[in-house]
Design an enzyme around this catalytic site. Structure first.
Site, PDB file in Angstrom:
ATOM      1  N   GLU A 307      31.527  43.569  25.132  1.00  0.00           N
ATOM      2  CA  GLU A 307      30.566  42.526  25.505  1.00  0.00           C
ATOM      3  C   GLU A 307      29.609  42.220  24.358  1.00  0.00           C
ATOM      4  OE1 GLU A 307      31.465  41.006  28.057  1.00  0.00           O
ATOM      5  OE2 GLU A 307      32.789  42.579  28.827  1.00  0.00           O
ATOM      6  N   HIS A 310      31.275  39.957  21.861  1.00  0.00           N
ATOM      7  CA  HIS A 310      31.367  38.579  22.336  1.00  0.00           C
ATOM      8  C   HIS A 310      30.225  37.703  21.805  1.00  0.00           C
ATOM      9  CE1 HIS A 310      34.750  37.771  24.880  1.00  0.00           C
ATOM     10  NE2 HIS A 310      34.478  38.705  25.768  1.00  0.00           N
TER      11      HIS A 310
END
Length: 884
Positions: A307, A310
């Site tokens: 994450e 990202h």
């Protein structure tokens, strides 16, 4: 048949993509938060897109109670200025040019949102999930990833919701004097609506900081409910290591003042990369030695990294449309895999990733839901968050690095960000950056994005002893898949080694080529059939094929059992060494399955036993690698190797092999178990995790053989409560038995952990995977357990999902009871959470690959689901494709 409300759902196709007619520059949102009724005011500053077409302005919106809407200060009237349906609001005659400002007010109902999409309530806290299309459940908006805007968000809530979070940087907060307070957030970076997030409630923060390489200090915050605050240390450590790694490996630096993670107990996904405010399933944040296994720690490390990564591969550069989903997900999975490899054992990580790919993605490629990495069409985009998009997509990215080298791949990444920072782009844009940065021809490589299915590469040998030449012929093919009857040849990077009779690597030198170093060589396979001639050998070398799993293909070769045993003992490439042992075992297991079906006496090959023995006693090997080598090929993988799945025979053959290995290797296994015992304090390090993995793998095989001493040791290991890894391994050995200490241990575990929801998930899963004949009856009982909540995705996955996806013996029971159970659960779940229901139904998809009896039973279950009135389009799409 009952009337089906989604009998003719619309199909969305990539070929019909058109640029958005309007762009949004600025979004200003104000939320008056209340669990029952939340008011959302939205101000959208918009303009015509020069690249788009004119016409009406469509704003997506679902389950919104519209209170008012105006355009450039003029109130709009329904039926005159706009129309509405269940999916959108359409402004009929917007101004043809100039800036447009739309103000709207809607009300939504978070406490009734069981789908966990949009704004909902979890543990009395507000939370959002907007990917893929959840934002349209918050306000009317052109909800598509190629509409990127800057957001300012004001959150207003009663003071008993003290924490108010959103994307970006906080620019204001205060008490409003009427029992409410506010916080105002501004995100300076344009983002698509799927990256919007807010969280509000009673939470506590674990705080730290990170100084970027340019000297900027970033505040780090992990928000949880207070009782879980002591379980966030490893997540914070993983975050800081991820930030350092991304700077060192890719030169990518974090760009906001604050990076926040919020752990939520009700979440459909693993985590979500919302800009600056990542929302996580608690499963991938919370860990303590007594509550989390080594696998949990590894999962947290990987998902935290995923994450965070990202922020650049997904946020700063995002996907133009949802067909390009792998542009961000495949790339970011590859990045988190590389990070985990650098943090731990690269060999063990690679093997684990390939095992996962084969367990879930290969079957998808071979079934009715097969689709390319870049799908051509969909009915419901939530159904395409798949192993193909994520895991196979990561393998496609890895092939760029294999073809171009790490330096070439980095050059491609640098050019990608240089060209596309702040844009919504396509998989073709990424491929172009890789090609242009390296002067490479990657045109044929596009087929990895557009063709479904797993290619097969057949390798055959021809040895010319007089000339000292080994010829290898490579033939590639790919079976037909839904909508694609014929496949063109792929561009396949095939890593190859050649091993001499002494076990050492030889130079992989082509005919008429100068001297080359010994080791691995990558061949470019571009044609349906290619032959390579390698020279300079006195004795016939043994080929080491597909080293490092250089491409996501099925390998078929003419290597003999003796060759495989030789490679399993000597190959310098860890993956290829493991693969040789697995191939040897798989071939023998399939023969055992055939023998069982024919009623012949089962005998385990001495070659398999000896290969396991040699690996087990090799002190030079990583202990985690040895543990992986002791694990026989999974039932799911064996099923992929046959044309018709005889699940009973596969299960019986594998169970027989486990029992026999446990008995034949008793001495070596017991020595490995004793050597793995340790009094050192638990640490989630690769070294300690490897020791525990080998110790518990040895215990598992001994217990599989019915070794009474080993079962006593398992009970003692459980009672010691040293750490959750050892506790769960011991309980897993006992749960298949009829022993009294099985019942005692299960009861003790429940008593200890009934107030910890994540730990209880492990308890549910162990029982769902049990080899006992009463397992389905026990699973049904557990549905009524006080700790089970069918509306919670983690709970449903831990019990129902574990049984239907992991317990192949009893899910595929010949009487169809497992199939009927799943149909019941899918129908019930679809009424409250359609995304979760769609994922549950997948094990019924490959029904055509089973025997006639099971085909009929599985098809009947699918027909039962399809005939349910009011079925969601999420479930309908999967069921209808499965039935064909």
């Amino acid at each position: 048949m009952a009337d089906n409300s989604v009998a003719t759902p619309s199909l969305i196709e990539l070929k019909n993509y058109a640029p958005p007619p309007y762009l949004v520059d600025l979004v200003d949102l104000t939320f008056k938060l209340d669990p029952a009724t939340t008011e959302v005011k939205a101000r959208l500053s918009m303009q015509r897109n020069p690249a788009g077409q004119g016409g009406p302005l469509r704003l997506e919106g679902r389950k919104l109670d519209l209170k008012s809407i105006n355009l450039n200060g003029k109130d709009l009237a329904e039926g005159v200025d706009y129309t509405r349906d269940a999916e959108a609001l359409t402004i009929l005659n917007p101004p043809a040019d100039g800036r447009i400002v739309i103000n709207s007010v809607v009300e939504i109902h978070p406490d009734k949102n069981s789908e966990l999409e949009g704004l909902y309530v979890s543990s009395n806290n507000f939370c959002t999930q907007c990917e893929a299309q959840g934002f349209r459940k918050i306000t009317y908006f052109p909800d598509r990833p190629d509409v990127m805007a800057r957001y300012t968000v004001t959150l207003i809530a009663p003071t008993d919701y003290p924490v108010l979070l959103s994307n970006g940087n906080k620019i204001g907060e205060g008490d409003l004097g009427d029992g409410t307070h506010f916080a105002r957030w501004e995100d300076p970076f344009p983002k698509p609506s799927y990256l919007f997030a807010l969280v509000a409630g009673t939470l506590t923060a674990t705080r730290d900081s990170f100084t970027t390489r340019s000297g900027r200090k970033v505040a780090l915050e992990i928000w949880t409910v207070a009782v879980d605050a002591d379980k966030t240390d490893y997540a914070m450590d993983s975050l800081k290591r991820s930030m350092t790694w991304d700077e060192e490996v890719y030169g990518l630096e974090y760009d906001l003042d604050t990076f926040m993670i919020v752990a939520v107990s009700d979440f459909n996904m693993g985590a979500m990369e919302n800009k600056g405010l990542n929302v996580f399933n608690t499963k991938y944040v919370l860990a303590r030695p007594d509550t989390a296994t080594d696998g949990d720690y590894q999962g947290i490390e990987a998902v935290i990294a995923h994450e965070y990564f990202h922020n650049w591969t997904g946020n700063r550069v995002t996907c133009r449309d949802w067909f390009q989903l792998s542009l961000k997900e495949g790339l970011t999975v590859f990045r988190d895999q590389e990070f985990s490899s650098d943090m731990n054992s690269a060999a063990v990580k690679r093997i684990s990733d390939v095992r996962g790919l084969r367990a879930v993605q290969f079957p998808e490629d071979a079934g009715p839901m097969a689709h390319p990495v870049r799908p051509a069409s969909y009915i419901e985009i939530n159904n395409f968050y798949t192993p193909t998009v994520y895991n196979k997509g990561a393998e496609v990215v890895r092939m760029y690095q294999t073809l171009l080298g790490k330096d070439g791949f980095r050059k491609g990444m640098d050019l990608y960000f240089q060209r596309h920072d702040g844009q919504a782009v396509t998989c073709d844009d990424f491929r172009a950056a890789m090609a242009d940065a390296n002067g490479a021809d990657l045109s044929q490589f596009e087929r990895w994005y557009d063709q479904a299915g797993t290619p097969t590469v057949e390798v055959s040998q021809e040895w010319d002893a007089g000339a000292g030449v080994l010829s290898l012929t490579f033939k590639q093919s790919c079976a037909a898949s839904p909508g694609q009857s014929e496949k063109r040849p792929y561009h396949i990077p095939f890593a190859l080694g050649l091993i001499g009779t002494d076990g050492a690597d030889l130079p992989v030198r082509l005919e008429n080529e100068g001297p080359v170093d010994a080791g691995t060589r990558v061949l470019d396979l571009r044609e349906a059939s290619q032959t390579f001639r390698f020279t300079g050998f006195k004795d016939r070398p043994t080929p080491s094929l597909l080293r490092g799993f250089s491409a996501p293909v099925k390998l078929v070769s003419d290597l003999k059992a003796d060759d495989l045993a030789f490679l399993a003992a000597h190959d310098s490439d860890s993956f290829a060494r493991w693969e040789a042992g697995q191939t040897l075992a798989a071939q023998h297991l399939l023969q055992l399955a055939a023998d069982w079906r024919a009623g012949r006496v089962l005998t385990l090959s001495p070659a398999v036993v000896e290969a396991m023995r040699l690996t087990l006693v090799d002190k030079s090997l990583d202990q985690a690698f040895i543990a992986l080598s002791l694990a026989l090929p999974a039932e799911s993988y064996l099923a992929e190797l046959v044309s018709e799945i005889d699940i009973e025979a596969i299960v019986e053959a594998r169970n027989f092999a486990r029992r026999t290995l446990g008995a034949e290797l008793q001495k070596e296994l017991r020595a490995a178990y004793q050597a793995g015992k340790s009094d050192e304090a638990f640490a989630p390090t690769a070294d300690q995790a490897g020791k525990r993995a080998l110790k518990n793998a040895a215990l598992d095989l001994l217990c599989a053989a019915g070794d009474a001493q080993a079962l006593d040791e398992a009970a003692a290991q459980y009672r010691a409560q040293a750490n959750m890894t050892d506790v769960l391994a011991a309980l897993g050995c006992l749960v298949d038995t009829d022993r009294r200490d099985r019942v005692e241990a299960l009861a003790d575990f429940e008593k200890r952990w009934k107030h910890d929801t994540l730990v209880m998930d492990k308890w549910f899963t162990l029982q769902a995977l049990s080899r006992r004949s009463d397992t389905l009856a026990e699973v049904r009982k557990l549905l009524s357990h006080p700790s089970f909540d069918a509306k919670n995705p983690n709970k449903l996955r831990s019990l129902v999902g574990a049984f239907t996806s992991g317990n192949r013996q009893y899910f595929h029971a010949g009487d169809g009871s497992g199939y009927r159970f799943l149909a019941e659960q899918v129908v019930a779940t679809d009424k409250v959470n359609k995304q979760l229901a769609a994922r549950l139904v997948l094990p019924l998809g490959p029904w055509r690959r089973f025997d006639k009896q099971r085909q009929d039973l599985m098809r009947a279950a699918l027909e039962q689901i399809k005939g349910t009135e009011g079925l969601s389009k999420d479930v309908y799409e999967i069921v209808s494709k499965s039935l064909g």
